[in-house]
Motif scaffolding. Structure first.
Motif, PDB file in Angstrom:
ATOM      1  N   MET A   1       1.961   5.958  -4.021  1.00  0.00           N
ATOM      2  CA  MET A   1       2.575   4.928  -5.073  1.00  0.00           C
ATOM      3  C   MET A   1       2.765   5.825  -6.520  1.00  0.00           C
TER       4      MET A   1
ATOM      5  N   LEU B   1       5.157   8.188  -6.386  1.00  0.00           N
ATOM      6  CA  LEU B   1       6.640   7.510  -6.347  1.00  0.00           C
ATOM      7  C   LEU B   1       6.914   7.065  -7.815  1.00  0.00           C
TER       8      LEU B   1
ATOM      9  N   LEU C   1      10.766   2.182   1.853  1.00  0.00           N
ATOM     10  CA  LEU C   1      10.090   1.824   0.694  1.00  0.00           C
ATOM     11  C   LEU C   1       9.852   0.331   0.645  1.00  0.00           C
TER      12      LEU C   1
ATOM     13  N   TRP D   1       7.084  -0.781   2.726  1.00  0.00           N
ATOM     14  CA  TRP D   1       5.978  -0.210   2.148  1.00  0.00           C
ATOM     15  C   TRP D   1       5.523  -1.040   0.927  1.00  0.00           C
ATOM     16  N   LEU D   2       6.240  -1.499  -0.116  1.00  0.00           N
ATOM     17  CA  LEU D   2       6.210  -2.198  -1.250  1.00  0.00           C
ATOM     18  C   LEU D   2       6.130  -3.435  -1.401  1.00  0.00           C
TER      19      LEU D   2
ATOM     20  N   ARG E   1       4.723  -6.256  -1.199  1.00  0.00           N
ATOM     21  CA  ARG E   1       3.434  -6.823  -1.585  1.00  0.00           C
ATOM     22  C   ARG E   1       3.651  -7.599  -3.008  1.00  0.00           C
TER      23      ARG E   1
END
Lengths: 356, 306, 290
Positions: free
Chosen positions: B47, B50, C88, C91-92, C94
């Motif tokens: 993250m 990213l 993405l 994955w993200l 949340r």
């Protein structure tokens, strides 16, 4: 205060006829309840009185004046909506005084009117809240206050209690009855709940499929239903109706054909040992509901399934029961569903001879 | 599974074996725990990576904007300039009439917003709430407009504006966007969601039609209005294409054009000045974004979805 | 109903309809009209040439290059953006402060002017001193020419487009994921569905309207790419990044071939129109689970 007259009213949506030729007079100062299953046209009738729905034909008079062309705001009618329709962007005060503002009433007068009404319905501490911050009962009161503050000739209420829980509904019911007594204004009330209708109205209009089935006082509706529909609509459980072709042991003397006979579940007596006079019918007990003071049996007889309701009697556990309905408690209906009053005669001996 | 196995072993009473098994089970659990922790760390690292992919370019922009020319020509690059050169910002600002660019940007973006408020609200209300002959046809005009990107028809519009003598004017840059099909579409949805009962209640309260719209309906759709306003302002503040195509001189040119022009004025290699100018353009939007991130994301994402 | 009440809705929609007609509907027809003429904007007369402009276009080597550039650019951008942003999003997806922060960070390029992004990336992709060459140097790669080489220029533009669009697409996907009722996942878990099966059989089909929406929106957007090209490459080197809108712009505003540019515009209109129609057709017939 005003009498409302609906004369030959009809309402069509495109090709569909909702109401055809409806005539009704709502008495001045009465608490009139329009009741019927959903889609029976009761709400449409109500909305036509309020002017929210254009009428296709006929005439509506309020206080003797034709109001067909009068805009809703100018009919001197106030309405309480099912979902209250409170303006979410305004405070409670704003909601109540919106109508007054639109009538050009001066600020000082508005303030006293709002304060008075808030006192009456118990909203005084909540005047600066938004409707979203209120409970269901409080919202209901705002809707009432908003209608009352305009001092209308006619109050129109469209299922106003249907969104409340059972306890609050009972409480609001009595409050509305008291309110009507105090104001003395004509109330027109729509509901699909016959219990609500019976407990509140002094005049009940039973509707089905756009037609008035019967307009009468609650007691008359119960004791003297005009037709099969009213008979079955009023009362819980509904009136038992049997096809005369399935019924043996009864002799009906009538000028016209009797196609159905009916009796109220609470009028049937369970025969336990003693001999009773009347129409006897027996069958297998399918279910027993014990509610304490009253018990409800569902019984399957050769002529059909029917309900029996007893008060303050022990619960009968027998697998089969025989019940007796006094002859004067039998209702007869013609093939068109109309009640055949007066002409009904039950010959006891013939019934006995027929056997069960 | 594991738990029942060791449970069975306990019952056999072989203490040593049990201890051994429990020991290995403990090891396994700690291994799993360690694995999970490692995975979590890996997840965080990914993250972070990213975020870097998106943050580093902006950091690089800031860093460059404070460097001297020679400092920009060091490879491998250095992140922190020895002495921040604030002069770069003044230089960028002085490459052209930047005050005018800025004012033009404000006038055009705000002008469009005001015009849109005046045209969209009544149109959306009419489409949502009135039945009138031809409404379907007229709404199909809105839908077709919604489908046509302005980028597609700039040539005929240019000729049209030139015929109307509106090139190089604020009006010429505002007028084509004085209404928005997207806005009408969005707001119409909002108006349609207001329950009919509310309007009826207002009618019974003797409210006039304009009052129902102004006092009741417009406040009801305020969130949609804010969403659209953000969307519209950002889009037109950032717009490069339309002002580029519709202007031939400096009178009505906007900030993005001015920034893009630094390159032509200063030459290709003056990245420090360019990045300083770039930052002048980006900073206000990023600051606004930082403070109203939620609103802006909703404006773009949810209005796009439906 | 009074006359005023009857006219009111027309009055309310009139300003918008006039603007749309003047600046969107009429120009389409005007452009189609112009595409049949030879005109240089300055001369007072337009010469009718029939379909000659279209013939010239299709025979023009440059235009074919432009079409293929635009197609390659669109396909690469759309595929990369969609696949990466879906990953993405999974994955993200949340809640919580940190995830909101990451989502905000990747979204930020979407609200920034394309001018800024183009200038910034021109600098990042500088062949001599650019940051990008330093980064790939860390991994042991040689310096790339990026925008200055015909072989890499178009791909470089794709990278910029993906970087800009990734956050928006991801957030739209997340919105789509969050609109899937969670009891479906609970039911799948009770049915002992493996993650991959859940993805294939539940998430993907439920997301298909979102995927579809994004693919079409991205395609329409990519087909009219202009800003990055105008600022970063001006169509070069050797026409390797010349795309449709830029081609129309150059022919119209630099070479004053109005009819010719209009014809190219009509072709672009046809492509975008076809995509839009396909979108609405399929939307109403197939991809629907809600």
């Amino acid at each position: 205060m005003a009498t409302i007259e609906l004369i030959n009213i009809s309402k069509k949506y495109k090709d569909e006829t909702i109401i055809a030729d409806l005539n009704l007079t709502i008495k001045d100062g009465s608490f009139t309840v329009l009741v019927g299953p959903s889609g029976c046209g009761k709400s449409t009738t109500l909305r036509m009185i309020a002017g929210l729905e254009q009428i296709t034909g006929g005439e509506i008079r309020i206080d003797g004046k034709r109001v067909n062309e009068t805009a809703p705001g100018h009919r001197d009618v106030a309405m309480v909506f099912q979902n209250y329709a409170l303006y979410p962007t305004m405070t409670v005060r704003g909601n109540i005084e919106f109508g007054l503002k639109n009538r050009g009433i001066a600020k000082r007068e508005r303030d006293t009117l709002v304060a008075d009404i808030a006192e009456i319905v118990g909203l005084a501490p909540l005047l600066d809240r938004k409707p979203q911050q209120l409970s269901g009962g409080q919202r209901q009161r705002v809707a009432l206050a908003r209608a009352m503050v305009k001092k209308p000739k006619v109050f129109i209420l469209d299922e106003p209690l249907s969104n409340l829980d059972a306890k609050l509904r009972n409480q609001m019911r009595t409050e509305l009855i008291q309110l009507h007594k105090r104001l003395g204004t004509t109330f027109v009330y729509v509901t699909h709940d016959q219990v609500e209708a019976m407990s509140m109205g002094d005049e009940i209009v039973v509707m089905n499929k756009g037609l008035i089935q019967q307009a009468d006082s609650p007691m008359n509706l119960y004791y003297d239903p005009a037709n099969l529909f009213t008979a079955q609509f009023i009362g819980t459980p509904a009136m038992n109706v049997l096809d005369t072709r399935d019924v043996s042991g009864l002799m009906l003397q009538s000028e016209s054909t009797v196609s159905h006979i009916g009796f109220r579940p609470e009028r049937a007596q369970i025969e336990a040992g003693q001999q009773l006079d009347g129409f006897r019918i027996s069958g297998e007990v399918m279910t027993r509901e014990s509610l304490g003071a009253e018990n409800i049996y569902q019984i399957k007889a050769a002529s059909g399934v029917f309900f029996v309701k007893t008060f303050l009697e022990p619960l009968y556990e027998a697998p089969a029961l025989s019940v007796v309905v006094p002859y004067e408690q039998l209702y007869c209906f013609g093939p068109d569903g109309k009640r055949l009053a007066g002409v009904k005669v039950q010959e006891r001996q013939l019934a006995m001879a027929g056997g069960v | 599974m594991k738990a029942t196995k060791s449970g069975l072993l306990v019952e056999t009473g072989d203490a040593a074996l049990t201890r051994g098994m429990e020991g290995s089970r403990g090891n396994r659990i700690s291994l799993i725990r360690a694995g999970r922790a490692a995975l979590r760390v890996l997840n965080w690292l990914c993250m972070l990576l990213l975020v870097l992919v998106f943050a580093l370019p902006f950091g690089w922009m800031i860093s460059t904007s404070l460097k001297t020319m020679p400092e920009t020509m060091i490879f491998p690059p250095e992140w922190i300039p020895k002495q921040p050169v604030w002069q770069n910002y003044a230089d960028a600002w002085n490459t052209g009439p930047f005050l005018r660019y800025f004012m033009n940007s404000v006038i055009i973006a705000i002008g469009i917003l005001i015009c849109q408020a005046l045209t969209i609200i009544p149109a959306a209300y009419a489409f949502a709430r009135y039945q009138f002959i031809g409404s379907k046809l007229l709404f199909s005009v809105v839908m077709v407009t919604l489908m046509i990107p302005a980028q597609l028809i700039f040539l005929p519009v240019y000729l049209e504006l030139s015929a109307l003598k509106l090139l190089n004017t604020h009006l010429g840059l505002i007028l084509p966007f004085a209404s928005s099909a997207f806005g009408i579409f969005l707001l119409r949805q909002g108006f349609m969601q207001v329950p009919e009962e509310l309007i009826e209640a207002a009618r019974l309260d003797q409210a006039k039609e304009w009052k129902i719209i102004a006092k009741l309906m417009v406040p009801m759709v305020k969130p949609v209005l804010i969403t659209f306003a953000l969307f519209s302002f950002i889009a037109h503040w950032n717009d490069y294409f339309w002002p580029l195509v519709m202007t031939t001189n400096e009178t009505a040119r906007t900030l993005p054009l001015g920034i893009a022009k630094i390159r032509e004025v200063e030459g290709v290699a003056t990245w420090n000045t360019l990045m300083a100018g770039n930052l002048i353009l980006v900073a206000p939007i990023l600051v606004v974004f930082f403070f109203s991130q939620r609103h802006i994301i909703r404006a773009f994402v949810y209005s796009g979805v439906k | 109903m009074t006359v005023w009440e009857k006219l009111r809705p027309y009055g309310m929609v009139a300003p918008s309809i006039v603007i749309f007609s003047m600046f969107f509907i009429y120009p389409i027809f005007y452009m189609i009209y112009l595409s049949f003429y030879d005109w240089n904007f300055i001369s007072p007369t337009k010469t009718f040439v029939g379909l000659q402009n279209f013939k010239d276009l299709l025979l023009d080597e440059d235009f074919r290059k432009v079409l293929s550039n635009t197609t390659v650019y669109t396909l690469l951008t759309v595929t990369l953006t969609t696949v990466l942003s879906l990953l993405l999003a999974l994955w993200l997806n949340r809640k919580g402060f940190f995830h909101a922060f990451v989502q905000g960070a990747i979204f930020s390029p979407h609200i920034i002017s394309l001018v800024s992004i183009s200038l910034l990336w021109s600098w990042l992709m500088d062949p001599e001193y650019g940051l990008l060459n330093w980064v790939i140097g860390l991994f042991g790669f040689d310096k790339l020419q990026w925008l200055s080489h015909p072989g890499t220029a178009l791909v470089s533009l794709v990278i910029v487009a993906v970087w800009k669009g990734l956050g928006y697409n991801t957030l739209v996907f997340i919105a789509g994921l969050q609109s899937i009722p969670s009891d479906i996942f609970e039911a799948a878990a009770l049915d002992q569905s493996k993650p991959w099966t859940t993805f294939r059989r539940i998430i993907l089909p439920m997301l298909s309207p979102t995927i579809f929406f994004l693919v079409i929106i991205n395609m329409i957007g990519s087909f009219q790419v202009f800003e990055t090209i105008a600022i970063m490459t001006q169509g070069g080197p050797v026409n390797s990044t010349n795309t449709l809108v830029y081609y129309i712009y150059e022919n119209g505003f630099r070479f004053f071939k109005i009819g010719y540019a209009s014809a190219a515009g009509v072709i672009l209109l046809a492509i975008v129109g076809a995509l839009t129609i396909i979108y609405f057709r399929l939307l109403s017939s197939r991809v629907h689970y809600r």
